[in-house]
Design an enzyme around this catalytic site. Structure first.
Site, short mmCIF file in Angstrom:
data_model
loop_
_atom_site.label_atom_id
_atom_site.label_comp_id
_atom_site.label_asym_id
_atom_site.label_seq_id
_atom_site.Cartn_x
_atom_site.Cartn_y
_atom_site.Cartn_z
CG ASP A 328 56.90 13.35 28.74
OD1 ASP A 328 56.66 12.44 29.50
OD2 ASP A 328 56.13 13.88 28.19
CB CYS A 381 51.22 10.85 29.90
SG CYS A 381 50.65 11.06 28.20
#
Length: 455
Positions: A328, A381
């Site tokens: 991530d 994100c």
């Protein structure tokens, strides 16, 4: 990465000790540091290394100062338009403290449950009490009183339709998704998001206990003003806060329980908790000692265990390969603007290309830790395609045998709208925002893809 900005040296220095004044001055300071200095609001409010003026407040006033700052940042362009409408001439551009102080007061008048008289009084007192802004006290009094009188007009469609994004952000958003989706995203981020949590087990039971709604992702969405640390199950480690979209990448790991999984850029640990709770043998790596300590504390509360490693991914070496890796990656965080409107003002457009290049390097390094035939889940994100779809296309053009294991609706909880044309995950803030219940306040913007290392 960030281009130089003028550092703000203006600290609250007031002659008045009126109740509530210090909290408002700290909120002003938070907004100033975000907008003028490019600081991250979470970092400014960190309980260990945060802004000293903020840390001196008690817990209740800290919550209020943060809420005022978030409300101001979320509605900054609307507030700016309202302020211009209430003034005969704009304030001096260099009068930054004055501008931010007025924004704070107008935010309370227009968007918060604060009596107009109190918001006006504290705003005027704050501006009149600071040596840098005291000469503008009469101006502030006139502007704020007029704002309170004309609140209905300032909340009308004329102002509500003001684009909430900085110009660079709005341009890039329209380029990636078109005007219609950009407007839908703008409408969604004006709403207060719910609080999403992931649970260790019995999601239905916890939804009932916490008066929340089950999400298709397996988590729960809450609507509450109670601090999460005071909710049932928090201290006992039964759940953790995690946006619904943020919970998806870890669920794309498709190896059997008990297999070795490496998580890169692991802190603060929401995905680590998911992986451990799913039964994997997890190694969690992060470059930051402070963030890794927080991850450790979170796992301890949750009564979950993982092997923690502090290292720079690009320099780390290990003889042990993993069945699957979750990366991530560091990104612009622009997908989180529902909850973190400070990102709109602390980021700059030129950072996106630099971040995408870093992500590419991290992806290629991460493959070194994957067993032949194993999988790498890459996610971030960011809302922008340069950090997602474009990066995936670049990886697949390398002709190194990397296979894109395209997602199916079963990977996204039978929500095919979360799968883009590439077969990767793409969530956007406005998705589901028009529905009632569950996901009605949208999702964080996320990108994720599952890649297979050649045998």
């Amino acid at each position: 990465m960030k281009s130089a900005r003028s550092r703000s040296s203006t600290k609250p220095s007031f002659k008045s000790d009126k109740p509530g004044l210090t909290t408002r001055s700290v909120a002003t300071r938070l907004v100033t540091r975000v907008v003028d200095d490019g600081r991250n609001l979470d970092a400014l409010c960190d309980q260990t290394n945060g802004l000293q003026e903020f840390l001196k407040l008690d817990a209740r006033d800290q919550s209020l100062a943060r809420a005022i700052a978030i409300t101001t940042l979320r509605n900054r362009n609307h507030i700016e338009a309202a302020m211009r409408a209430m003034m005969d001439r704009p304030p001096p551009k260099r009068a930054r403290l004055l501008i931010h102080s007025l924004h704070i007061a107008i935010a309370q008048i227009l968007f918060m449950d604060v009596p107009d008289s109190a918001a006006v009084d504290l705003g005027v007192t704050m501006i009149g009490s600071h040596e840098r802004t005291s000469r503008f006290k009469s101006l502030a009094n006139a502007v704020l009183r007029r704002t309170a009188r004309e609140k209905g007009y300032l909340l009308s469609e004329k102002f509500a339709s003001v684009d909430p994004f900085p110009k660079w952000f709005a341009k890039r958003l329209r380029q990636d998704y078109g005007k219609k989706h950009a407007q839908e995203i703008a409408t969604t981020i004006a709403k207060r998001p719910g609080i999403d949590i992931s649970v260790k087990s019995d999601a239905a039971g916890w939804a009932k206990r916490l008066n929340g709604e089950l999400l298709p992702t397996g988590g729960i969405r809450l609507v509450t003003d109670t601090p999460v640390v005071q909710l049932e199950g928090y201290e006992d480690g039964e759940w953790w806060v995690q946006d619904a979209a943020a919970s998806i990448p870890a669920q794309l790991i498709n190896v059997e329980p008990g297999k070795r999984v490496l998580e890169l850029c692991a802190a603060p640990g929401g995905k680590t908790a998911q992986l451990v709770n799913a039964g994997y043998d997890v190694t969690a790596l992060d470059i930051s000692e402070t963030r890794l300590k927080r991850l450790s504390e979170n796992l301890k509360r949750l009564k979950l265990d993982a092997t923690l490693v502090q290292a720079d991914i690009l320099e780390w070496e290990t003889p042990h390969l993993f069945d699957s890796v979750l990366l991530d990656a560091p990104c612009s965080s622009t997908g989180t603007i529902r909850r973190h409107p400070d990102v709109l003002w602390s980021r700059q457009g030129e950072e996106i290309a630099e971040l995408a290049e870093l992500q590419f390097k991290l992806v290629m390094k991460a493959f070194e830790f994957v067993k032949p035939g194993g999988t790498l889940v890459f996610s971030n994100c960011s809302i922008f395609k340069e950090e997602g779809e474009d990066l995936l296309a670049r990886i697949l053009k390398l002709d190194q045998g990397i296979v894109h294991n395209k997602l199916s609706p079963s990977d996204t909880f039978e929500l095919p709208s979360l799968i883009n044309g590439q077969g990767a995950l793409r969530s956007l803030p406005h998705q589901f925002a028009g529905k009632s219940g569950t996901l009605s306040t949208g999702l964080d913007g996320f990108f994720a893809c599952r890649l297979v290392k050649p045998e």
